[in-house]
Design an enzyme around this catalytic site. Structure first.
Site, PDB file in Angstrom:
ATOM      1  CB  CYS A   1      10.299  -3.481  -0.481  1.00 26.11           C
ATOM      2  SG  CYS A   1       9.177  -4.463  -1.646  1.00 26.11           S
TER       3      CYS A   1
ATOM      4  CE  LYS B   1       9.061  -5.578   3.502  1.00 23.03           C
ATOM      5  NZ  LYS B   1       8.597  -6.372   2.703  1.00 23.03           N
TER       6      LYS B   1
ATOM      7  CD  GLU C   1      12.356  -6.202  -0.188  1.00 29.38           C
ATOM      8  OE1 GLU C   1      12.108  -6.046  -1.773  1.00 29.38           O
ATOM      9  OE2 GLU C   1      11.960  -7.383   0.514  1.00 29.38           O
TER      10      GLU C   1
END
Ligand SMILES: NC(=O)CCC(=O)C(=O)O
Length: 284
Positions: free
Chosen positions: A157, A116, A44
């Site tokens: 994440c 995300k 990321e």
């Protein structure tokens, strides 16, 4: 489809400037491909240090900024599937951006994009109050791509914390889940491995979690410890906090054997509960 392939997770030490990160990413992708990796994953936010100030500096236009082009070329030149980490994608609204992952096939063609979906708004202590929703526009889709080896589900994440999302990938027939993360050094030591193992055991799939290397110079210090967990819940490859490439053999005969030994899919009480995919599920 092949019964196994080599996966590489590039735990890059991210530098201050995009130019340096482009040079490094290109070199590490090439190194992984030369060692036989067929699927390569970057972490990321690999184009800058993790902080809104730096994100605004490196934000890129859609659809095709310099990072998109670099990744597409790297996938084509090295003949690999490339999960191109993430970088900030300009939204047209001054300080807001998407946290975008592009996925390319060995011809350098875009086969998927994940933004995300879950945002990191947390109060973890005086120097760790983060409100990602001030800058990041969440994605509203779950992304799975079909490769030469298997279907792969993608997360970024905080997405790793949500079993429902992983379950939906399981239901879509993904045998590998890839999470590109930058877990904090506060949560990482306790949660990172546990979450990766849980997602693997819940769905009897391989789970690969890759972060940037730990860097004390950065305003947000990440945990590193990239790893691959097998469908039995064991870490089969990992590193610590330094820059490294983690290699693992993804073996679908082994995955089948785990499911044969422990057939939870047959034992699931679909009459009592369900996980419903409310996204439109449309791949890019
Ligand atoms: N950028 C993130 O989503 C960080 C997530 C994290 O550190 C966590 O503990 O969750």
């Amino acid at each position: 489809m092949a019964s196994r392939f080599k996966l590489a997770l590039v735990q890059m030490l991210v530098e201050r400037t995009k130019e340096l990160n482009h040079i490094k990413a290109k070199k590490l992708i090439q190194e992984a491909a030369k060692k036989g990796a067929k699927v390569v994953v970057l972490p990321e936010f690999f184009t800058s240090w993790c902080d809104p100030k730096f994100f605004l500096e490196v934000m890129e236009p859609v659809p095709k900024g310099p990072t998109f082009t670099l990744l597409s070329e790297a996938a084509r030149e090295n003949e690999i599937f490339l999960f191109g980490g993430t970088y900030p994608e300009a939204s047209g609204k001054s300080e807001m951006f998407g946290n975008l992952c592009n996925i390319f096939n060995p011809r350098g063609e875009l086969i998927g994009q994940h933004r995300k979906t879950h945002l990191f708004d947390v109060d973890l202590g005086p120097r760790l109050r983060i409100t990602e929703s001030h800058n990041v526009i969440p994605g509203n889709n779950f992304t799975s791509v079909t490769t030469d080896y298997c279907k792969i589900g993608v997360g970024i994440c905080l997405d790793l914390r949500f079993p429902e999302m992983a379950r939906i990938y399981g239901q879509r027939g993904c045998n590998l889940l890839i999470y590109m993360g930058a877990f904090s050094r506060k949560t990482g030591p306790v949660h990172w491995d546990v979450l990766s193992k849980a997602r693997a055991v819940d769905n009897q799939v391989y789970v690969a979690s890759v972060g940037p290397a730990t860097d004390e110079r950065s305003p947000y210090v990440t945990w590193g410890h990239s790893s691959v967990v097998n469908p039995w819940g064991e870490i089969i490859a990992s590193c610590e906090s330094e820059e490294a490439i983690v290699y693992a053999d993804i073996d679908f005969d082994y995955l089948k054997e785990v499911r044969r030994m422990l057939p939870i899919e047959n034992q699931r009480r679909n009459d009592l509960y369900t996980t419903v995919d409310l996204t439109n599920g449309t791949p890019v």
